[in-house]
Structure formats: structure tokens, C-alpha cells
Design an enzyme around this catalytic site. Structure first.
Site, PDB file in Angstrom:
ATOM      1  N   ASP A 252       0.860  -1.180   0.000  1.00 11.25           N
ATOM      2  CA  ASP A 252       0.000   0.000   0.000  1.00 11.25           C
ATOM      3  C   ASP A 252       0.895   1.228   0.000  1.00 11.25           C
ATOM      4  O   ASP A 252       1.767   1.381   0.846  1.00 11.25           O
ATOM      5  CB  ASP A 252      -0.893  -0.003   1.247  1.00 11.25           C
TER       6      ASP A 252
ATOM      7  N   GLU B  55      -1.471  -1.144  -5.790  1.00 15.17           N
ATOM      8  CA  GLU B  55      -2.712  -0.558  -6.267  1.00 15.17           C
ATOM      9  C   GLU B  55      -2.384   0.306  -7.467  1.00 15.17           C
ATOM     10  O   GLU B  55      -1.386   1.034  -7.453  1.00 15.17           O
ATOM     11  CB  GLU B  55      -3.348   0.285  -5.168  1.00 15.17           C
TER      12      GLU B  55
ATOM     13  N   ASP C  73      -3.071   1.704   6.626  1.00 16.86           N
ATOM     14  CA  ASP C  73      -2.211   1.295   5.516  1.00 16.86           C
ATOM     15  C   ASP C  73      -1.960  -0.209   5.503  1.00 16.86           C
ATOM     16  O   ASP C  73      -1.948  -0.847   4.455  1.00 16.86           O
ATOM     17  CB  ASP C  73      -0.881   2.050   5.570  1.00 16.86           C
TER      18      ASP C  73
END
Ligand code: ZN
Length: 422
Positions: A194, A279, A361
């Protein structure tokens, strides 16, 4: 499947030209910039006046005319001028291919970074630590490491800080073949990452990489230097000196930032996971949020992702981008509850369903890990997962462009590691 795309790698070496060579280089930088700008003007005017477009070959003809009008253009390496036309053409192609993302070609400025390319006859002598550039000669160079692979382009760069570099772009086949690529068989084979503002990267295995925020740290210094430039009289040599100092500060920040990126990505790849998932961040969209913009550009997410992807390919690790609007931080990684009201300032939250306290996170990275694993497997027999072979990497952005015949034909003399020119 696999990584059949060519692996390009860039090596950068510091150059130390003599005063005489510096003036020759300055002449080349200037001529290349002049040609680029004149050709851009030529294209713009043809469109404005006659609604006609000019292609690479029209520009080449115009370049020949320019040489007749400005005979001093013949003093520099003609191939470097040719490359200016080529680069302008590429800039236009990129713009027309992707008008929303890529900007319209702009004029090159004298105060910005200067560069020119040498497509041929560059020679490297590791022993004497020199590089030969046509029409300029042997220039002292520091080879901190040797480059491997087929040389694609050689670019000479003058940074605004006054430092010279030679950048050698090579194509090498060190990426591991994709046919017998391993696929993850358990969740532990996958690492979810992340990306964040506070912490540069949080991994699903619990490791955190701090964002050094170099720009924030040096911001005060930058402000002082910027003010000093503003106070100096325009065109004065003191102003030039102040500009150089400011440029050096910017360059240092960039180097520090790159260093963090290199170390972090190397560390992640060395964890030896079968796959690394991130991501697919909409960095451009996030840049519109001004509060976030500075922190994001400081961390240079996109550069981080690009380096991570390249290192994964070199290492034989799968690199997977999880879809962008997958709500990774709002989803409870334990039970799947979606906490809709999560705000950016909430670093921790407790799931009302399963009562697990999540670090924002860390939770996001576990969700990315799970989603990535899911993408690589298809459920059969009531939930049992089986790996499936698909093309994991979204490489549309890096998809091979139209074959560039001219570029592919570049052969440099004696630039391989095995036979440095003597
Ligand atoms: Zn929950």
C-alpha cells in the site's frame, strides 16, 4: 505469456569535459535546441496557416534548408541534429496517440536541462575512463559500473546545476523467461503493497518504508535560494550563480529521492515473493487534491512504481496492478465489511462487525495482497483456488510502439563490456 517486451536499462555516468570541450558541447546543445525549436515552429505554422501537417520527412527537408541558411549548424554532429527531428516526431506521435495524457510538444528552453543524442560512433574506454563523442573527442568520464547489453541511444546531458552526464540506454536480455514462470500457490507467496503519503510503502508482511520527505526537509533551504535568485538583477552573473546554486539544491533532492526509491524497491524485490501487488494509483487524479499533491510528488509514486516493476521483471517476480477503484483501505481485511465513512485523517479504525482494529495502511496492503492473489487464481470446487495462467502485467503503457527501424539499426562501435575500445 511472460515478459517478451524488451528490457531497456539506462546507465548514467558523470562527464568531466575540459573548458574547450565544454564550449564544443555548448555549441551542440545550442544547435540541437535551435533545430528542435525551429522545426516545431515550422510544424505549428504549417498548421496555423494552411491547416496542413508536416511529418518527419518534411521536417528533414526543412532541416537541410536550415543548414543552408545557418551554415554554423554544419559544425556540429549532423546525426545529433537528425535526432532532434526524430525526438520532435516522437513527441508529436505521443501527443496524438494520447492527447489527454501527453502534452503538446513545447519549445526547449535555454535555462532547462540540455541534451543531445549521438546515434553512432560513440566509443568507450573503461581503462582510460574516457568516452569518445564524434566532433568533440575523448572526454573524461567516471565509470562507477560497466554497462551490459546492446546500446540503443547515447544521450549527453547538461543539468542546470552545471554537471555533465552521458546516459547510455541499453537493451539487455537479463529478464527471466516467462514460460515456466511460477504462480503463487498460497497467499504468503504474494506481497501486497500500500502506497501512502505518511509512509512511502506498507507491505502486507508488516514492513514499513518511511518516506524521507526530502523535499519538505529542504524546503526552507530552497526558499532561501529562490529568494536570492529573485533579488538578483536579471541577466547579471550573480543571478546566474544563484540559479546554479538553486539547481544544485534541486538536483540533490532528486538524488536523495531516487536513492530512497532504489533502496526500497530493491528491498521489496529481495523478499523473494512470487508476486508483488500494488494498487494502480491514479496519481494524476490525486494531484488535483492540492493537500496531497505536494506529498505525492515528493514521494514520486509513479517513479517508485516504474522502478519496482522493472526490478520485478529483472528478478523474475510477477508484478500485478490491482484495479484502481478497489476500496483497499475501507475494506476490513478480516471479514469484508466496508467502512464507507473512512476519512483520510483516520489512521486507525475498528471494524464494527468483527472488532478487529486496523491500521489504515496495513489493512490496505493486506487487501491488495488478497485481491492480487484472487486475480491470479480462479475458484473451482466450491471456493478452492487453482492458479490460472494469464497475462498478469498490464503493460499497455509499455506496449511496444511501432517498430522503430532507424533506432533498431543503431550499432555502436566497441561499446560492449567485452571489447572496450582502446
Ligand atoms: Zn471486520
Amino acid at each position: 505469456m511472460g515478459y517478451n517486451k524488451s528490457m531497456l536499462k539506462s546507465f548514467s555516468y558523470r562527464l568531466y569535459p575540459t573548458a574547450e570541450q565544454q564550449s564544443l558541447l555548448a555549441r551542440t546543445f545550442g544547435s540541437v535546441r535551435f533545430v528542435y525549436n525551429r522545426l516545431l515552429e515550422y510544424r505549428n505554422k504549417a498548421y496555423e496557416r494552411r491547416k496542413e501537417s508536416r511529418n518527419y520527412y518534411d521536417c528533414n527537408a526543412f532541416l537541410r534548408k536550415l543548414k543552408d541558411i545557418y551554415p554554423w549548424l554544419r559544425d556540429v554532429n549532423s546525426q545529433s541534429l537528425q535526432m532532434a527531428n526524430k525526438n520532435l516526431d516522437t513527441a508529436f506521435r505521443n501527443f496524438f496517440r494520447n492527447p489527454g495524457k501527453t502534452g503538446y510538444p513545447t519549445f526547449k528552453k535555454r535555462c532547462a536541462r540540455q541534451s543531445f543524442q549521438c546515434p553512432q560512433n560513440v566509443k568507450v574506454d573503461y581503462k582510460a575512463a574516457t568516452v569518445y563523442l564524434p566532433k568533440i573527442g575523448w572526454i573524461d568520464c567516471v565509470f562507477h559500473r560497466r554497462f551490459k547489453g546492446d546500446v540503443k541511444t547515447v544521450t549527453v546531458v547538461l543539468e542546470p546545476s552545471g554537471k555533465y552526464y552521458v546516459r547510455i540506454l541499453v537493451e539487455n536480455g537479463i529478464c527471466k523467461a516467462g514460460t515456466d514462470r511460477k504462480l503463487p500457490t498460497s497467499l504468503d507467496d504474494v506481497l501486497g503493497i500500500d502506497m501512502g503519503v505518511k509512509t512511502l510503502a506498507v507491505c502486507s508482511d508488516g514492513t514499513e518504508y518511511q518516506n524521507n520527505r526530502h523535499l519538505a526537509n529542504s524546503e526552507r533551504k530552497l526558499k532561501v535560494l529562490q529568494r536570492r535568485v529573485a533579488r538578483k538583477k536579471k541577466g547579471s552573473s550573480n543571478r546566474k550563480k544563484a540559479i546554479k546554486k538553486l539547481a544544485r539544491c534541486h538536483e540533490k533532492i532528486r538524488n536523495q529521492r531516487d536513492d530512497t526509491i532504489e533502496k526500497t524497491t530493491a528491498d521489496i524485490v529481495n523478499k523473494n515473493h512470487v508476486a508483488v501487488c500494488v494498487e494502480d494509483l491514479n496519481t494524476k487524479g490525486m494531484m488535483h487534491n492540492h493537500r496531497l499533491a505536494k506529498a505525492i510528488s515528493d514521494a514520486s509514486f509513479s517513479r517508485f512504481l516504474a522502478r519496482l516493476e522493472q526490478k520485478c521483471i529483472e528478478h523474475g517476480t510477477l508484478f500485478i496492478k490491482v484495479p484502481r477503484f478497489y476500496a483497499s483501505s475501507k475494506l476490513c481485511s478480516n471479514c469484508g465489511y466496508i467502512y464507507k465513512d473512512l476519512t483520510l485523517s483516520e489512521r486507525e479504525w475498528k471494524c464494527p462487525v468483527c472488532n478487529v482494529v486496523h491500521d489504515r495502511d496495513r489493512n490496505g496492503s493486506v487487501n491488495i495482497q488478497k485481491k492480487g492473489y484472487e486475480m491470479m487464481t480462479i475458484p473451482v470446487d466450491g471456493g478452492k483456488s487453482t492458479p490460472v495462467k494469464t497475462n498478469m502485467v498490464d503493460d499497455r503503457a509499455n506496449a511496444p510502439k511501432k517498430p522503430n527501424v532507424e533506432k533498431a539499426g543503431i550499432v555502436l562501435e566497441n561499446t560492449t563490456q567485452e571489447a572496450p575500445c582502446l
